[in-house]
Motif scaffolding. Structure first.
Motif, PDB file in Angstrom:
ATOM      1  N   VAL A  35      60.454  44.714  -4.159  1.00  0.00           N
ATOM      2  CA  VAL A  35      60.809  45.363  -2.850  1.00  0.00           C
ATOM      3  C   VAL A  35      59.886  46.117  -2.220  1.00  0.00           C
ATOM      4  CG1 VAL A  35      62.298  46.608  -1.456  1.00  0.00           C
ATOM      5  CG2 VAL A  35      63.199  44.954  -3.417  1.00  0.00           C
ATOM      6  N   HIS A  36      59.263  47.290  -3.212  1.00  0.00           N
ATOM      7  CA  HIS A  36      58.095  47.866  -2.854  1.00  0.00           C
ATOM      8  C   HIS A  36      56.954  47.171  -2.605  1.00  0.00           C
ATOM      9  CE1 HIS A  36      60.061  51.710  -4.906  1.00  0.00           C
ATOM     10  NE2 HIS A  36      60.675  51.243  -3.971  1.00  0.00           N
ATOM     11  N   ALA A  37      56.832  45.806  -3.213  1.00  0.00           N
ATOM     12  CA  ALA A  37      55.516  45.155  -2.787  1.00  0.00           C
ATOM     13  C   ALA A  37      55.687  44.201  -1.437  1.00  0.00           C
ATOM     14  CB  ALA A  37      55.225  44.207  -4.269  1.00  0.00           C
ATOM     15  N   GLY A  38      56.859  44.263  -0.854  1.00  0.00           N
ATOM     16  CA  GLY A  38      57.011  43.602   0.102  1.00  0.00           C
ATOM     17  C   GLY A  38      57.646  42.173  -0.227  1.00  0.00           C
ATOM     18  N   LYS A  44      63.113  35.729   3.489  1.00  0.00           N
ATOM     19  CA  LYS A  44      62.503  36.285   4.688  1.00  0.00           C
ATOM     20  C   LYS A  44      61.219  36.708   4.770  1.00  0.00           C
ATOM     21  CE  LYS A  44      65.173  40.810   3.714  1.00  0.00           C
ATOM     22  NZ  LYS A  44      66.128  41.517   4.219  1.00  0.00           N
ATOM     23  N   SER A  45      60.586  37.142   3.785  1.00  0.00           N
ATOM     24  CA  SER A  45      59.214  37.606   3.546  1.00  0.00           C
ATOM     25  C   SER A  45      58.406  36.367   2.981  1.00  0.00           C
ATOM     26  CB  SER A  45      59.167  38.794   2.557  1.00  0.00           C
ATOM     27  OG  SER A  45      59.291  38.417   1.341  1.00  0.00           O
ATOM     28  N   GLY A  46      59.084  35.265   2.833  1.00  0.00           N
ATOM     29  CA  GLY A  46      58.090  33.948   2.279  1.00  0.00           C
ATOM     30  C   GLY A  46      57.922  34.155   0.672  1.00  0.00           C
ATOM     31  N   GLU A  47      58.421  35.328  -0.088  1.00  0.00           N
ATOM     32  CA  GLU A  47      57.858  35.351  -1.298  1.00  0.00           C
ATOM     33  C   GLU A  47      59.010  36.487  -2.059  1.00  0.00           C
ATOM     34  OE1 GLU A  47      55.588  34.821  -4.724  1.00  0.00           O
ATOM     35  OE2 GLU A  47      55.170  34.078  -2.608  1.00  0.00           O
ATOM     36  N   GLY A  48      59.693  35.983  -3.137  1.00  0.00           N
ATOM     37  CA  GLY A  48      60.532  36.817  -3.880  1.00  0.00           C
ATOM     38  C   GLY A  48      60.509  36.446  -5.466  1.00  0.00           C
ATOM     39  N   PHE A  49      61.547  35.996  -5.817  1.00  0.00           N
ATOM     40  CA  PHE A  49      61.541  35.342  -7.352  1.00  0.00           C
ATOM     41  C   PHE A  49      60.829  33.990  -7.139  1.00  0.00           C
ATOM     42  CE2 PHE A  49      65.170  38.326  -7.697  1.00  0.00           C
ATOM     43  CZ  PHE A  49      64.677  39.208  -8.798  1.00  0.00           C
ATOM     44  N   ALA A 107      69.840  35.933  -4.724  1.00  0.00           N
ATOM     45  CA  ALA A 107      69.172  37.159  -4.353  1.00  0.00           C
ATOM     46  C   ALA A 107      68.011  36.923  -3.629  1.00  0.00           C
ATOM     47  CB  ALA A 107      68.621  37.982  -5.519  1.00  0.00           C
ATOM     48  N   ASP A 108      67.252  35.851  -3.478  1.00  0.00           N
ATOM     49  CA  ASP A 108      66.113  35.672  -2.679  1.00  0.00           C
ATOM     50  C   ASP A 108      66.807  35.407  -1.133  1.00  0.00           C
ATOM     51  OD1 ASP A 108      63.762  36.180  -4.294  1.00  0.00           O
ATOM     52  OD2 ASP A 108      63.478  33.848  -4.388  1.00  0.00           O
ATOM     53  N   LEU A 109      67.762  34.840  -1.271  1.00  0.00           N
ATOM     54  CA  LEU A 109      68.486  34.521  -0.006  1.00  0.00           C
ATOM     55  C   LEU A 109      69.276  35.587   0.689  1.00  0.00           C
ATOM     56  CD1 LEU A 109      69.788  32.079   2.094  1.00  0.00           C
ATOM     57  CD2 LEU A 109      71.745  31.939   0.553  1.00  0.00           C
ATOM     58  N   ILE A 110      69.692  36.299  -0.020  1.00  0.00           N
ATOM     59  CA  ILE A 110      70.340  37.543   0.712  1.00  0.00           C
ATOM     60  C   ILE A 110      69.301  38.500   0.944  1.00  0.00           C
ATOM     61  CG2 ILE A 110      71.647  39.746   0.081  1.00  0.00           C
ATOM     62  CD1 ILE A 110      73.208  37.927  -2.022  1.00  0.00           C
ATOM     63  N   GLY A 111      68.172  38.788   0.232  1.00  0.00           N
ATOM     64  CA  GLY A 111      67.205  39.625   0.421  1.00  0.00           C
ATOM     65  C   GLY A 111      67.095  40.759  -0.643  1.00  0.00           C
ATOM     66  N   LEU A 112      66.045  40.850  -1.302  1.00  0.00           N
ATOM     67  CA  LEU A 112      66.097  41.533  -2.435  1.00  0.00           C
ATOM     68  C   LEU A 112      66.077  43.076  -2.094  1.00  0.00           C
ATOM     69  CD1 LEU A 112      63.254  40.073  -4.621  1.00  0.00           C
ATOM     70  CD2 LEU A 112      65.682  39.449  -4.519  1.00  0.00           C
ATOM     71  N   ASP A 113      65.527  43.475  -0.945  1.00  0.00           N
ATOM     72  CA  ASP A 113      65.836  45.000  -0.439  1.00  0.00           C
ATOM     73  C   ASP A 113      67.230  45.156  -0.373  1.00  0.00           C
ATOM     74  OD1 ASP A 113      65.894  42.969   1.707  1.00  0.00           O
ATOM     75  OD2 ASP A 113      64.964  44.273   3.200  1.00  0.00           O
ATOM     76  N   THR A 114      68.064  44.146   0.232  1.00  0.00           N
ATOM     77  CA  THR A 114      69.574  44.331   0.415  1.00  0.00           C
ATOM     78  C   THR A 114      70.168  44.464  -0.896  1.00  0.00           C
ATOM     79  OG1 THR A 114      69.471  43.152   2.600  1.00  0.00           O
ATOM     80  CG2 THR A 114      71.600  43.369   1.672  1.00  0.00           C
ATOM     81  N   VAL A 115      69.897  43.644  -1.785  1.00  0.00           N
ATOM     82  CA  VAL A 115      70.382  43.806  -3.302  1.00  0.00           C
ATOM     83  C   VAL A 115      70.062  45.047  -3.788  1.00  0.00           C
ATOM     84  CG1 VAL A 115      70.239  42.659  -5.434  1.00  0.00           C
ATOM     85  CG2 VAL A 115      70.371  41.266  -3.505  1.00  0.00           C
ATOM     86  N   MET A 116      68.810  45.494  -3.918  1.00  0.00           N
ATOM     87  CA  MET A 116      68.569  46.855  -4.303  1.00  0.00           C
ATOM     88  C   MET A 116      69.419  48.062  -3.616  1.00  0.00           C
ATOM     89  SD  MET A 116      64.860  48.911  -4.103  1.00  0.00           S
ATOM     90  CE  MET A 116      65.187  49.255  -2.602  1.00  0.00           C
TER      91      MET A 116
END
Length: 281
Positions: free
Chosen positions: A265-268, A273-278, A231-240
């Motif tokens: 996602v709302h927190a960026g 791609k943003s440097g921070e996810g799971f 999910a981090d690789l794909i992008g959490l915004d895209t998953v959402m």
């Protein structure tokens, strides 16, 4: 060799552009942002250097040679020259709808539209155009240059000739075609997004840490990556966005987006791609 128009120079778009340019095709890479285009060129250059360093692609040319085949532009008008269009914009219906309204009258009548979408119906997109027989789904996987196959989706009106042309085109860049029929999410994301979403629920419920969740899939099931890392690789915004499309399409609560995922996602915190996810990058 064909002229390939690639719309969107994000992670997927630049991977698609790189794959076609590596195979000798001329590429017109279009994005609304000059900054994104410049970043795409830099990333493509670095990716090719890495491939050369680790000798992952036989007969690969120098980065400078391959980049010469990629013309960057912010103008959709320049896509008039394209034989094939690969669209990679955000997984949001209103955004895609606007793109097809603009490119359909611009492009050559025999130009084929390849829709690189995660979940949106190919038939629905084809209905936006006057060439529904020449619209087909091509769900490339990330990282595009290293994947050996593409999930290709036949819309209700996609012609056999279009399928043949696209199968041959994908073969020219070293990719096998796996042809499926058109329902939202197709095969890959209808299943994989359930994994990623439920993994987020497991994390939200504090059943396990992100690393523990992923380790079970990697070490017990033999997956290359766990669902949260994916999910981090794909992008959490895209998953959402994809989960929202699936939920709207099927009206099935199993596709309800995990509140933790939406909050991130709302927190960026959208992943790599943003440097921070799971995980932190």
């Amino acid at each position: 060799m064909k002229t390939i128009g690639v719309i969107g120079a994000g992670v997927m778009g630049r991977g698609v552009a790189q794959s076609f340019a590596q195979a000798g095709h001329k590429v017109i890479l279009m994005d609304i942002s000059e900054e994104v285009l410049d970043t795409a060129a830099e990333e493509i250059y670095n990716q090719i250097r890495m491939l050369l360093l680790f000798k992952k692609v036989e007969g690969l040319e120098a980065p400078e040679v391959i980049l010469e085949r990629i013309h960057r532009t912010t103008s959709l008008e320049e896509l008039r020259e394209a034989d094939i269009i690969v669209e990679n914009v955000n997984e949001q219906w209103e955004v895609k709808k606007d793109v097809y309204a603009q490119i359909d009258p611009i492009c050559q009548k025999d130009c084929i539209f390849l829709v690189n979408t995660s979940c949106i119906s190919i038939t629905r997109i084809a209905a936006l155009t006057k060439r529904p027989d020449r619209v087909i789904g091509t769900h490339f996987m990330n990282p595009v240059p290293l994947k050996s196959a593409v999930e290709v989706i036949k819309g209700m009106d996609t012609s056999e000739q279009t399928i043949e042309v696209v199968t041959e085109l994908l073969s020219s860049i070293g990719k096998e075609t796996i042809l499926v029929n058109d329902y939202p999410g197709f095969v890959s994301n209808r299943i994989s997004h359930l994994f990623m979403n439920e993994a987020a629920f497991v994390l939200q419920d504090q059943v396990a840490s992100a690393r523990e969740v992923d380790d079970i899939f990697v070490k017990c099931y033999g997956h290359t990556m766990g669902p949260l890392e994916t999910a981090d690789l794909i992008g959490l915004d895209t998953v959402m966005d994809s989960l929202d499309v699936l939920y709207e399409s099927y009206q099935d609560p199993k596709f309800r987006c995990c509140p933790l995922l939406r909050k991130m996602v709302h927190a960026g915190r959208t992943g790599r791609k943003s440097g921070e996810g799971f995980y932190s990058y």
